[in-house]
Design a protein around this motif. Structure first.
Motif, PDB file in Angstrom:
ATOM      1  N   ARG A  20       0.826  -1.205   0.000  1.00 29.84           N
ATOM      2  CA  ARG A  20       0.000   0.000   0.000  1.00 29.84           C
ATOM      3  C   ARG A  20       0.863   1.259   0.000  1.00 29.84           C
ATOM      4  O   ARG A  20       0.553   2.242  -0.684  1.00 29.84           O
ATOM      5  CB  ARG A  20      -0.922  -0.011   1.217  1.00 29.84           C
ATOM      6  N   THR A  21       1.953   1.204   0.752  1.00 26.62           N
ATOM      7  CA  THR A  21       2.862   2.359   0.787  1.00 26.62           C
ATOM      8  C   THR A  21       3.474   2.620  -0.584  1.00 26.62           C
ATOM      9  O   THR A  21       3.554   3.775  -1.036  1.00 26.62           O
ATOM     10  CB  THR A  21       3.993   2.109   1.812  1.00 26.62           C
ATOM     11  N   PHE A  22       3.894   1.540  -1.264  1.00 24.77           N
ATOM     12  CA  PHE A  22       4.484   1.699  -2.593  1.00 24.77           C
ATOM     13  C   PHE A  22       3.472   2.272  -3.581  1.00 24.77           C
ATOM     14  O   PHE A  22       3.803   3.164  -4.374  1.00 24.77           O
ATOM     15  CB  PHE A  22       5.019   0.368  -3.109  1.00 24.77           C
ATOM     16  N   LEU A  23       2.245   1.738  -3.546  1.00 22.30           N
ATOM     17  CA  LEU A  23       1.210   2.254  -4.452  1.00 22.30           C
ATOM     18  C   LEU A  23       0.903   3.713  -4.154  1.00 22.30           C
ATOM     19  O   LEU A  23       0.617   4.494  -5.068  1.00 22.30           O
ATOM     20  CB  LEU A  23      -0.061   1.401  -4.325  1.00 22.30           C
ATOM     21  N   MET A  25       3.142   5.797  -2.990  1.00 24.79           N
ATOM     22  CA  MET A  25       4.317   6.538  -3.484  1.00 24.79           C
ATOM     23  C   MET A  25       4.311   6.698  -4.995  1.00 24.79           C
ATOM     24  O   MET A  25       4.959   7.603  -5.529  1.00 24.79           O
ATOM     25  CB  MET A  25       5.604   5.783  -3.110  1.00 24.79           C
ATOM     26  N   LEU A  26       3.626   5.815  -5.696  1.00 21.27           N
ATOM     27  CA  LEU A  26       3.738   5.745  -7.148  1.00 21.27           C
ATOM     28  C   LEU A  26       3.445   7.083  -7.817  1.00 21.27           C
ATOM     29  O   LEU A  26       4.143   7.492  -8.757  1.00 21.27           O
ATOM     30  CB  LEU A  26       2.794   4.662  -7.691  1.00 21.27           C
ATOM     31  N   GLY A  27       2.398   7.766  -7.330  1.00 23.98           N
ATOM     32  CA  GLY A  27       2.073   9.079  -7.906  1.00 23.98           C
ATOM     33  C   GLY A  27       3.192  10.081  -7.709  1.00 23.98           C
ATOM     34  O   GLY A  27       3.515  10.867  -8.616  1.00 23.98           O
ATOM     35  N   ILE A  28       3.830  10.061  -6.512  1.00 26.61           N
ATOM     36  CA  ILE A  28       4.952  10.964  -6.242  1.00 26.61           C
ATOM     37  C   ILE A  28       6.158  10.586  -7.095  1.00 26.61           C
ATOM     38  O   ILE A  28       6.849  11.452  -7.644  1.00 26.61           O
ATOM     39  CB  ILE A  28       5.328  10.915  -4.750  1.00 26.61           C
ATOM     40  N   ILE A  29       6.408   9.281  -7.223  1.00 23.72           N
ATOM     41  CA  ILE A  29       7.552   8.813  -8.036  1.00 23.72           C
ATOM     42  C   ILE A  29       7.409   9.285  -9.481  1.00 23.72           C
ATOM     43  O   ILE A  29       8.345   9.830 -10.070  1.00 23.72           O
ATOM     44  CB  ILE A  29       7.666   7.273  -7.983  1.00 23.72           C
ATOM     45  N   ILE A  30       6.214   9.092 -10.041  1.00 26.07           N
ATOM     46  CA  ILE A  30       5.970   9.510 -11.429  1.00 26.07           C
ATOM     47  C   ILE A  30       6.065  11.024 -11.555  1.00 26.07           C
ATOM     48  O   ILE A  30       6.664  11.553 -12.500  1.00 26.07           O
ATOM     49  CB  ILE A  30       4.595   8.999 -11.902  1.00 26.07           C
ATOM     50  N   GLY A  31       5.488  11.735 -10.578  1.00 30.87           N
ATOM     51  CA  GLY A  31       5.516  13.200 -10.635  1.00 30.87           C
ATOM     52  C   GLY A  31       6.915  13.765 -10.558  1.00 30.87           C
ATOM     53  O   GLY A  31       7.299  14.626 -11.367  1.00 30.87           O
ATOM     54  N   ILE A  32       7.720  13.275  -9.589  1.00 30.86           N
ATOM     55  CA  ILE A  32       9.083  13.791  -9.423  1.00 30.86           C
ATOM     56  C   ILE A  32       9.957  13.413 -10.606  1.00 30.86           C
ATOM     57  O   ILE A  32      10.740  14.237 -11.107  1.00 30.86           O
ATOM     58  CB  ILE A  32       9.694  13.272  -8.107  1.00 30.86           C
ATOM     59  N   SER A  33       9.843  12.170 -11.087  1.00 36.16           N
ATOM     60  CA  SER A  33      10.645  11.761 -12.247  1.00 36.16           C
ATOM     61  C   SER A  33      10.273  12.577 -13.484  1.00 36.16           C
ATOM     62  O   SER A  33      11.141  12.912 -14.299  1.00 36.16           O
ATOM     63  CB  SER A  33      10.464  10.267 -12.526  1.00 36.16           C
ATOM     64  N   ILE A 283      -1.922  10.341  -1.479  1.00 40.02           N
ATOM     65  CA  ILE A 283      -1.422  10.280  -0.103  1.00 40.02           C
ATOM     66  C   ILE A 283      -2.525  10.642   0.892  1.00 40.02           C
ATOM     67  O   ILE A 283      -2.712   9.982   1.922  1.00 40.02           O
ATOM     68  CB  ILE A 283      -0.207  11.218   0.064  1.00 40.02           C
ATOM     69  N   MET A 284      -3.274  11.697   0.576  1.00 38.01           N
ATOM     70  CA  MET A 284      -4.345  12.129   1.477  1.00 38.01           C
ATOM     71  C   MET A 284      -5.409  11.040   1.631  1.00 38.01           C
ATOM     72  O   MET A 284      -5.876  10.767   2.741  1.00 38.01           O
ATOM     73  CB  MET A 284      -4.994  13.418   0.953  1.00 38.01           C
ATOM     74  N   ASN A 285      -5.776  10.396   0.536  1.00 37.92           N
ATOM     75  CA  ASN A 285      -6.787   9.335   0.600  1.00 37.92           C
ATOM     76  C   ASN A 285      -6.314   8.164   1.452  1.00 37.92           C
ATOM     77  O   ASN A 285      -7.066   7.637   2.291  1.00 37.92           O
ATOM     78  CB  ASN A 285      -7.125   8.841  -0.810  1.00 37.92           C
ATOM     79  N   ILE A 286      -5.066   7.734   1.237  1.00 35.33           N
ATOM     80  CA  ILE A 286      -4.530   6.608   2.000  1.00 35.33           C
ATOM     81  C   ILE A 286      -4.410   6.960   3.480  1.00 35.33           C
ATOM     82  O   ILE A 286      -4.690   6.124   4.361  1.00 35.33           O
ATOM     83  CB  ILE A 286      -3.160   6.172   1.430  1.00 35.33           C
ATOM     84  N   ILE A 325      10.388   9.367   0.470  1.00 34.69           N
ATOM     85  CA  ILE A 325      10.922   8.168  -0.182  1.00 34.69           C
ATOM     86  C   ILE A 325      10.502   8.123  -1.646  1.00 34.69           C
ATOM     87  O   ILE A 325      11.294   7.798  -2.534  1.00 34.69           O
ATOM     88  CB  ILE A 325      10.456   6.898   0.561  1.00 34.69           C
ATOM     89  N   GLY A 326       9.238   8.487  -1.910  1.00 30.45           N
ATOM     90  CA  GLY A 326       8.762   8.558  -3.292  1.00 30.45           C
ATOM     91  C   GLY A 326       9.543   9.580  -4.097  1.00 30.45           C
ATOM     92  O   GLY A 326       9.863   9.362  -5.267  1.00 30.45           O
ATOM     93  N   GLY A 327       9.894  10.713  -3.446  1.00 30.80           N
ATOM     94  CA  GLY A 327      10.670  11.743  -4.127  1.00 30.80           C
ATOM     95  C   GLY A 327      12.062  11.271  -4.493  1.00 30.80           C
ATOM     96  O   GLY A 327      12.550  11.519  -5.596  1.00 30.80           O
TER      97      GLY A 327
END
Length: 390
Positions: A20-23, A25-33, A283-286, A325-327
């Motif tokens: 759940r944490t990874f999922l 993070m996924l939005g942050i990972i995609i956004g930062i990359s 993040i807010m939803n989770i 971590i996602g960043g």
């Protein structure tokens, strides 16, 4: 000690739900990359354009007669321009695109440029072999040519072109020089050209009108002075109608190019920011789901003396940790994507430390901002109601 315990509890909670944490993070990972890659692409393009413009010389001035209703520049005009203050050299230019050049049975469509010996120095054109145009070539209307690397590749593969002939519109020209490779730019290939004497070209193309001249200032500081005198001269020649001519130098061209690429970079950053916004909402939803799942835990902690501030800090630490971590993972992915674009697709990408720092700090800010509401909601739970929650 209590703050250290809050951090420990937050990290334990994040680590206990890895998928759940990874999922999340996924939005942050995609956004930062996306931010890293797209901003790097914009900065790389800006840097490449700046280098290409500066390579032509910061004291270069170009004059174009844009109106076809008026006659071009005569030899007298060019000689008069040479006397203006701040001007070191002047090179008129005649050019024709799509000219068929022949050598034996081979043909090639290229651009024929006609000018004087000064053209090579002003435009920073170096000769790899042979020589450039000389004064005698101009005075004698010589049928000599200096060719680019593309011409060598197409018409003289595995041969020495010096001394060989090419035919341009029925006239044979002897090749006296080969230019060093100029590479490609937004304007096309710098190696796809044939340069001949301007006096010869006027007869060959049956024209006496020069509509482009390149001017070299005596120094970078004198370039603006020279430009001012040129504008006065052409303003007088065309009776104040500035639409008939254009005078610009490398400084103004560099400023325009920089503003354009900066606008492009901001636009790309805005597109990437949308991904960060989506990641923040995730993040807010989770975190809201986590508040519901841990309602009894919150009630127990409050019953044991935990304050609202402690609960709020714990949830903010959790959301900012996920985002951080996602960043970091997004930065790593951004570097991988940038390396792919640079090495495989040969695109100009430049990633600065400031961009990386901004991306990481912004990812933390996203975590705190979007974690604020769930943290506030958790801290406001009534301990009695929380303990009764099933």
């Amino acid at each position: 000690m209590r703050r250290l315990m809050l951090f420990k509890m937050a990290f334990t909670s994040v680590a206990s739900n890895k998928i759940r944490t990874f999922l999340t993070m996924l939005g942050i990972i995609i956004g930062i990359s996306s931010v890293i890659t797209l901003v790097g692409l914009g900065e790389g393009t800006k840097k490449q354009v700046q280098e290409q413009i500066e390579s032509l010389g910061t004291n270069l001035i170009t004059v174009n007669i844009t109106s076809r209703r008026t006659k071009g520049l005569s030899d007298e005009d060019i000689e008069l321009i040479k006397t203006k203050p701040g001007i070191k050299n002047v090179a008129p230019l005649l050019n024709q695109n799509g000219i068929i050049v022949k050598s034996g049975t081979k043909t090639y469509s290229t651009t024929v440029e006609a000018s004087t010996p000064e053209y090579f120095g002003i435009r920073k054109l170096d000769v790899e072999s042979g020589r450039s145009l000389e004064k005698d070539d101009i005075e004698s209307r010589g049928t000599v040519a200096v060719i680019g690397q593309d011409i060598v590749t197409e018409l003289f593969p595995l041969q020495n072109p010096i001394g060989q002939s090419i035919n341009i519109q029925g006239v044979d020209f002897t090749i006296v020089g080969v230019l060093k490779s100029q590479g490609s730019s937004a304007g096309g290939s710098g190696d796809d050209r044939v340069i001949i004497p301007i006096t010869t070209a006027k007869r060959l193309f049956k024209t006496d009108e020069v509509r482009t001249i390149y001017i070299e200032g005596t120094s970078r500081e004198d370039t603006q002075l020279a430009r001012g005198y040129l504008e006065l001269y052409f303003n007088s020649r065309f009776k104040g109608d500035t639409s008939q001519y254009r005078v610009f130098d490398q400084t103004s061209l560099l400023e325009t190019a920089t503003k354009t690429t900066e606008s492009m970079t901001l636009m790309l950053m805005g597109i990437a920011a949308i991904s960060l916004l989506v990641g923040g909402i995730g993040i807010m939803n989770i975190m809201l789901v986590a508040v519901i799942e841990r309602t009894r835990e919150i009630g127990i902690r409050k019953a044991l003396g935990a304050k609202r501030r402690d609960i709020m800090i714990q949830f903010l630490i959790e959301s900012s940790t996920v985002s951080l971590i996602g960043g970091v993972l997004g930065v790593i992915l951004g570097y991988i994507l940038a390396s792919f674009l640079k090495s495989i697709l040969s695109m100009a990408v430049y990633i600065s430390f400031n961009v990386v720092l901004f991306a990481v700090v912004f990812s933390i800010f996203v975590g705190i901002f979007f974690g604020m509401y769930p943290a506030s909601r958790a801290s406001k739970l009534n301990p009695i109601d929380a303990l009764r929650y099933e």
